[in-house]
Design an enzyme around this catalytic site. Structure first.
Site, PDB file in Angstrom:
ATOM      1  N   HIS A  94      68.553  56.831  66.089  1.00 16.63           N
ATOM      2  CA  HIS A  94      67.573  56.010  65.969  1.00 16.63           C
ATOM      3  C   HIS A  94      67.742  55.207  64.588  1.00 16.63           C
ATOM      4  CE1 HIS A  94      63.714  53.856  65.542  1.00 16.63           C
ATOM      5  NE2 HIS A  94      63.200  54.658  64.401  1.00 16.63           N
ATOM      6  N   HIS A  96      66.702  51.406  62.048  1.00 12.95           N
ATOM      7  CA  HIS A  96      65.720  50.077  61.927  1.00 12.95           C
ATOM      8  C   HIS A  96      66.987  49.035  61.570  1.00 12.95           C
ATOM      9  CE1 HIS A  96      61.611  51.989  62.107  1.00 12.95           C
ATOM     10  NE2 HIS A  96      62.565  53.016  61.877  1.00 12.95           N
ATOM     11  N   ASP A 119      81.024  44.261  77.450  1.00 12.38           N
ATOM     12  CA  ASP A 119      82.029  45.243  77.334  1.00 12.38           C
ATOM     13  C   ASP A 119      81.150  46.748  77.106  1.00 12.38           C
ATOM     14  OD1 ASP A 119      84.269  43.815  77.431  1.00 12.38           O
ATOM     15  OD2 ASP A 119      84.302  43.384  75.301  1.00 12.38           O
ATOM     16  N   HIS A 168      58.814  48.323  66.998  1.00 11.32           N
ATOM     17  CA  HIS A 168      59.410  49.760  66.266  1.00 11.32           C
ATOM     18  C   HIS A 168      60.880  49.323  65.849  1.00 11.32           C
ATOM     19  CE1 HIS A 168      59.503  54.130  65.975  1.00 11.32           C
ATOM     20  NE2 HIS A 168      60.345  53.643  65.003  1.00 11.32           N
ATOM     21  N   TYR A 226      91.204  49.636  80.626  1.00 11.01           N
ATOM     22  CA  TYR A 226      91.149  49.337  79.169  1.00 11.01           C
ATOM     23  C   TYR A 226      91.640  50.399  78.403  1.00 11.01           C
ATOM     24  CZ  TYR A 226      89.902  47.698  74.558  1.00 11.01           C
ATOM     25  OH  TYR A 226      89.804  47.560  73.278  1.00 11.01           O
TER      26      TYR A 226
END
Length: 229
Positions: A94, A96, A119, A168, A226
């Site tokens: 997580h 910001h 991609d 958030h 790839y």
């Protein structure tokens, strides 16, 4: 306890700093040992520059702390709900980060506008609904995880390994902590490009289904071509 996983989670936390995705003590990375049913996560409010593997916290999937003297990240309950709901994932991050958070604050999903997006993310990066007042005043962090899972429905969480939590910021995941961070870095990049693209051409229709399929499946799935075998 889980020394190798703690080292991996520490390195993943330091990588989000190196990649410029967090400020001060913002953000957190966790990893899970599916064999042990235990989660390693960043401690709450500890500066990255002095964090050590022994500072990390270990809990079970119900949030009971089984190792470590510091308090776990305040986002622990969100991480745990994602691990319980998405059995394929091995790491959660997580942040910001500026551009991804801007889309979250605008409560807009990030549409697939080009091949860079395709991609890594098959289709839009979803955004959650707004949390209710009762959810915010109640078990807020758990409710955040519930909202993320809800916005995926039956969609494969590894086909778009991120969600924007409304008002958030982004949560990302992967098969390991380092893959989760890799996806978070890419998410911030495509969020930046999407911001510029929409500013330059608000009526853009985005990448075609054919081009998205071509780029996504050349990197993912059984027919991927790839890289090196």
């Amino acid at each position: 306890m889980l020394r190798e996983l703690r080292e991996q989670v520490l390195e993943a936390n330091l990588e989000v700093v190196r990649r410029g995705l967090v400020l001060y003590t913002f953000g957190n990375v966790s990893g899970i040992s599916r064999t042990d049913g235990l989660v390693v996560i960043k401690p709450s409010g500890v500066p990255y520059e002095r964090m050590k593997a022994d500072d990390l916290v270990i809990t079970d999937l119900d949030g009971r702390q089984v190792w470590g003297e510091l308090r776990p990240s305040s986002d622990l309950a969100t991480h745990l709900h994602l691990y319980r709901s998405f059995s394929e994932i091995g790491g959660v991050v997580h942040t910001h980060s500026e551009f991804a958070t801007s889309w979250a604050q605008a409560r807009r999903e990030i549409p697939p506008l080009g091949t860079t997006h395709a991609d890594y993310f098959y289709g839009p990066v979803p955004v959650t609904r707004k949390l209710t007042t009762a959810e915010i005043e109640g078990n807020y962090v758990h409710a955040t995880g519930v909202a993320i899972v809800e916005c995926f429905g039956n969609r494969d969480p590894l086909e778009a390994p991120a969600a924007l939590v409304a008002d958030h910021g982004p949560f990302c995941w992967g098969r390991s902590p380092d893959e989760a961070v890799h996806n978070a870095v890419v998410l911030e990049s495509i969020a930046r490009m999407a911001t510029y693209t929409v500013a330059l051409r608000p009526d853009t229709s985005g990448v075609s289904q054919a081009l998205m399929d071509r780029h996504y499946f050349r990197k993912h799935g059984k027919t991927a071509t790839y890289g090196q075998s």
